[in-house]
Design a protein around this motif. Sequence first.
Motif, PDB file in Angstrom:
ATOM      1  N   THR A 151       1.529 -82.486  -6.703  1.00 41.50           N
ATOM      2  CA  THR A 151       1.458 -82.859  -7.929  1.00 41.50           C
ATOM      3  C   THR A 151       1.224 -84.274  -8.259  1.00 41.50           C
ATOM      4  OG1 THR A 151       3.494 -81.664  -8.199  1.00 41.50           O
ATOM      5  CG2 THR A 151       3.273 -83.414  -9.918  1.00 41.50           C
ATOM      6  N   LEU A 152       1.375 -85.161  -7.595  1.00 42.57           N
ATOM      7  CA  LEU A 152       0.872 -86.684  -8.013  1.00 42.57           C
ATOM      8  C   LEU A 152      -0.846 -86.730  -8.032  1.00 42.57           C
ATOM      9  CD1 LEU A 152       1.716 -89.381  -8.791  1.00 42.57           C
ATOM     10  CD2 LEU A 152       1.921 -89.872  -6.107  1.00 42.57           C
ATOM     11  N   ASP A 153      -1.499 -85.899  -6.722  1.00 41.48           N
ATOM     12  CA  ASP A 153      -2.762 -86.082  -6.763  1.00 41.48           C
ATOM     13  C   ASP A 153      -3.516 -85.148  -7.886  1.00 41.48           C
ATOM     14  OD1 ASP A 153      -3.354 -87.314  -3.870  1.00 41.48           O
ATOM     15  OD2 ASP A 153      -1.664 -86.103  -3.839  1.00 41.48           O
ATOM     16  N   MET A 154      -2.649 -84.249  -8.386  1.00 43.97           N
ATOM     17  CA  MET A 154      -3.226 -83.224  -9.397  1.00 43.97           C
ATOM     18  C   MET A 154      -3.520 -83.921 -10.679  1.00 43.97           C
ATOM     19  SD  MET A 154      -1.188 -80.220 -11.182  1.00 43.97           S
ATOM     20  CE  MET A 154       0.064 -81.186 -12.121  1.00 43.97           C
ATOM     21  N   TRP A 155      -2.383 -84.771 -10.953  1.00 44.62           N
ATOM     22  CA  TRP A 155      -2.526 -85.791 -12.323  1.00 44.62           C
ATOM     23  C   TRP A 155      -3.602 -86.727 -12.126  1.00 44.62           C
ATOM     24  CZ3 TRP A 155      -0.885 -83.633 -16.338  1.00 44.62           C
ATOM     25  CH2 TRP A 155       0.155 -82.717 -16.502  1.00 44.62           C
ATOM     26  N   ASP A 156      -3.536 -87.312 -10.750  1.00 41.37           N
ATOM     27  CA  ASP A 156      -4.677 -88.442 -10.516  1.00 41.37           C
ATOM     28  C   ASP A 156      -6.049 -87.863 -10.759  1.00 41.37           C
ATOM     29  OD1 ASP A 156      -2.635 -90.140  -9.883  1.00 41.37           O
ATOM     30  OD2 ASP A 156      -3.004 -89.921  -7.469  1.00 41.37           O
ATOM     31  N   VAL A 157      -6.474 -86.577 -10.375  1.00 41.93           N
ATOM     32  CA  VAL A 157      -7.671 -86.279 -10.393  1.00 41.93           C
ATOM     33  C   VAL A 157      -8.197 -85.661 -11.547  1.00 41.93           C
ATOM     34  CG1 VAL A 157      -7.802 -85.942  -8.005  1.00 41.93           C
ATOM     35  CG2 VAL A 157      -7.200 -83.849  -9.304  1.00 41.93           C
ATOM     36  N   LEU A 158      -7.172 -84.900 -12.622  1.00 39.99           N
ATOM     37  CA  LEU A 158      -7.775 -84.335 -13.794  1.00 39.99           C
ATOM     38  C   LEU A 158      -8.166 -85.580 -14.890  1.00 39.99           C
ATOM     39  CD1 LEU A 158      -4.771 -81.919 -14.243  1.00 39.99           C
ATOM     40  CD2 LEU A 158      -7.073 -81.476 -13.667  1.00 39.99           C
ATOM     41  N   HIS A 159      -9.422 -85.284 -15.397  1.00 34.92           N
ATOM     42  CA  HIS A 159     -10.018 -86.118 -16.351  1.00 34.92           C
ATOM     43  C   HIS A 159     -11.045 -85.720 -17.159  1.00 34.92           C
ATOM     44  CE1 HIS A 159     -12.442 -86.827 -12.670  1.00 34.92           C
ATOM     45  NE2 HIS A 159     -13.328 -87.241 -13.630  1.00 34.92           N
ATOM     46  N   GLY A 160     -11.283 -86.001 -18.268  1.00 31.37           N
ATOM     47  CA  GLY A 160     -12.432 -85.781 -18.899  1.00 31.37           C
ATOM     48  C   GLY A 160     -12.521 -84.350 -19.175  1.00 31.37           C
ATOM     49  N   THR A 161     -13.803 -83.679 -19.384  1.00 31.26           N
ATOM     50  CA  THR A 161     -13.896 -82.257 -19.702  1.00 31.26           C
ATOM     51  C   THR A 161     -13.256 -81.312 -18.583  1.00 31.26           C
ATOM     52  OG1 THR A 161     -16.175 -82.151 -19.016  1.00 31.26           O
ATOM     53  CG2 THR A 161     -15.779 -82.938 -21.464  1.00 31.26           C
ATOM     54  N   THR A 162     -13.274 -81.680 -17.545  1.00 29.58           N
ATOM     55  CA  THR A 162     -13.055 -80.914 -16.245  1.00 29.58           C
ATOM     56  C   THR A 162     -11.676 -80.684 -16.533  1.00 29.58           C
ATOM     57  OG1 THR A 162     -12.713 -82.669 -14.912  1.00 29.58           O
ATOM     58  CG2 THR A 162     -14.886 -81.626 -14.721  1.00 29.58           C
ATOM     59  N   ALA A 163     -10.869 -81.479 -17.018  1.00 26.43           N
ATOM     60  CA  ALA A 163      -9.328 -81.090 -17.227  1.00 26.43           C
ATOM     61  C   ALA A 163      -9.055 -80.147 -18.098  1.00 26.43           C
ATOM     62  CB  ALA A 163      -8.666 -82.394 -17.764  1.00 26.43           C
ATOM     63  N   ALA A 164     -10.116 -79.636 -19.014  1.00 23.69           N
ATOM     64  CA  ALA A 164      -9.870 -78.244 -19.617  1.00 23.69           C
ATOM     65  C   ALA A 164      -9.351 -77.196 -19.161  1.00 23.69           C
ATOM     66  CB  ALA A 164     -11.124 -78.105 -20.476  1.00 23.69           C
ATOM     67  N   VAL A 165      -9.823 -76.945 -17.828  1.00 22.58           N
ATOM     68  CA  VAL A 165      -9.127 -75.844 -16.853  1.00 22.58           C
ATOM     69  C   VAL A 165      -7.756 -75.804 -16.923  1.00 22.58           C
ATOM     70  CG1 VAL A 165     -11.356 -75.571 -15.790  1.00 22.58           C
ATOM     71  CG2 VAL A 165      -9.602 -76.953 -14.818  1.00 22.58           C
ATOM     72  N   ALA A 166      -7.102 -77.103 -17.052  1.00 22.33           N
ATOM     73  CA  ALA A 166      -5.760 -77.234 -16.784  1.00 22.33           C
ATOM     74  C   ALA A 166      -5.106 -77.525 -18.424  1.00 22.33           C
ATOM     75  CB  ALA A 166      -5.531 -78.314 -15.732  1.00 22.33           C
ATOM     76  N   PHE A 167      -5.510 -76.757 -19.114  1.00 20.71           N
ATOM     77  CA  PHE A 167      -4.781 -77.140 -20.664  1.00 20.71           C
ATOM     78  C   PHE A 167      -3.409 -76.906 -20.646  1.00 20.71           C
ATOM     79  CE2 PHE A 167      -5.708 -72.764 -21.006  1.00 20.71           C
ATOM     80  CZ  PHE A 167      -4.575 -72.158 -21.857  1.00 20.71           C
ATOM     81  N   HIS A 168      -2.941 -75.857 -19.883  1.00 18.97           N
ATOM     82  CA  HIS A 168      -1.520 -75.412 -19.855  1.00 18.97           C
ATOM     83  C   HIS A 168      -0.750 -76.290 -19.228  1.00 18.97           C
ATOM     84  CE1 HIS A 168      -3.135 -74.475 -15.599  1.00 18.97           C
ATOM     85  NE2 HIS A 168      -1.910 -74.240 -15.401  1.00 18.97           N
ATOM     86  N   LEU A 169      -1.148 -77.204 -18.181  1.00 16.98           N
ATOM     87  CA  LEU A 169      -0.226 -78.573 -17.479  1.00 16.98           C
ATOM     88  C   LEU A 169       0.009 -79.339 -18.975  1.00 16.98           C
ATOM     89  CD1 LEU A 169      -2.167 -79.097 -14.535  1.00 16.98           C
ATOM     90  CD2 LEU A 169      -0.525 -77.683 -14.747  1.00 16.98           C
ATOM     91  N   TYR A 170      -0.862 -79.904 -19.752  1.00 21.51           N
ATOM     92  CA  TYR A 170      -0.840 -80.594 -20.765  1.00 21.51           C
ATOM     93  C   TYR A 170       0.224 -79.997 -21.864  1.00 21.51           C
ATOM     94  CZ  TYR A 170      -4.320 -83.396 -18.267  1.00 21.51           C
ATOM     95  OH  TYR A 170      -5.045 -83.937 -17.463  1.00 21.51           O
ATOM     96  N   LEU A 171       0.008 -78.560 -22.301  1.00 19.53           N
ATOM     97  CA  LEU A 171       0.886 -78.107 -23.393  1.00 19.53           C
ATOM     98  C   LEU A 171       2.235 -78.197 -22.974  1.00 19.53           C
ATOM     99  CD1 LEU A 171       1.154 -76.459 -25.742  1.00 19.53           C
ATOM    100  CD2 LEU A 171       0.430 -74.587 -24.428  1.00 19.53           C
ATOM    101  N   MET A 172       2.489 -77.646 -21.653  1.00 21.30           N
ATOM    102  CA  MET A 172       3.879 -77.392 -21.136  1.00 21.30           C
ATOM    103  C   MET A 172       4.633 -78.820 -20.788  1.00 21.30           C
ATOM    104  SD  MET A 172       4.127 -73.846 -19.329  1.00 21.30           S
ATOM    105  CE  MET A 172       2.677 -73.641 -18.351  1.00 21.30           C
ATOM    106  N   ALA A 173       3.824 -79.728 -20.838  1.00 23.57           N
ATOM    107  CA  ALA A 173       4.139 -81.330 -20.488  1.00 23.57           C
ATOM    108  C   ALA A 173       5.060 -81.692 -21.735  1.00 23.57           C
ATOM    109  CB  ALA A 173       3.401 -82.062 -20.099  1.00 23.57           C
TER     110      ALA A 173
END
Length: 324
Positions: A151-173
């Motif tokens: 989990t900690l690394d996942m949040w560390d590496v998500l950034h910029g437009t590539t983080a769009a693949v993980a939109f659900h992480l931000y929605l459910m946060a």
Amino acid sequence: MPSTTPSTKPPTIPGFAYHRIPVAADVSLNVAVGGSGGTPVVLLHGFPQTHLMWRHVATDLAADHTVICPDLRGYGASDKPAEAAELTETDAGSTYSKRTMAADIVTLARALGHERFALAGHDRGALVAFRAGLDHPGAVTHLASLDVLPTLDMWDVLHGTTAAVAFHLYLMAQPPGLPEQLIGAAPDAFFGHFLDQWARQTESTDPGTTAIPDDIRAAYLKASREAVPSIVADYRASAGIDVVHDLADRESGNRLRMPVTVLQQDWGPALGFDAAARWAAWATDLRHSTVSCGHFMAEEAPAEVTKAVRDLLTRTGRRVPPLP
């Protein structure tokens, strides 16, 4: 003349017995158990799935191992406690923290007579397995993680437009209310999106077949739409209390001390990080490899996943002393 009416009986793992096992005061888990002998193996499912994602791997391993496939708390046919409205920052989200969910699994295994067991998890289940390995090193003999970062690394590496693949992480946060309303308004569209987008047909796939057949897909969608609040709470915990727990372990130097196998799909260089190096910071005895398939590798490449788990179980590992 036999009836031609389609069966509405939910799918199960062939040859496995089903039980409900209490693991906490208000939580019992639905669990499929098959096989006997060998190192007990617990298999934890991911999102948006249930224990059925392991059906191919589980039946193979059951030839010479006891195999335990639960639905995680909040998922499938397991109990779905309401997210507690804790007021303190340190406890907020604890109902679905990976620490709580990992404790469920240790309690489950003990209830079935296993003080020590191997643990493999995919996606959300891999995060639970990771936490179980850190919190209960005396119980987890071997650990396999499929297609996820801690989990900690996942949040560390998500950034910029590539983080769009993980939109659900931000929605459910987001705080309780909006995520549940949005997802609950069109649950099949939401959960079906991931079943469609995360799977990848390969050249080895037989024509006319699919990794997730219609009856399994229907079971996943039904289970997910009945569990929107608890699924959101699980993800919300990973943006809060799970980060707190992982950060404490990173700062203390706590690491996985059992043999660890990590399988991931070939994410390619676009995401801009070294997944193997990220995992190596957490595991003292690591084997990391890629699998040529999509995210649902236990269903898309079950033979390869089964072989990796079997190879993992042969490793004796290196003795690493516990932290003082």
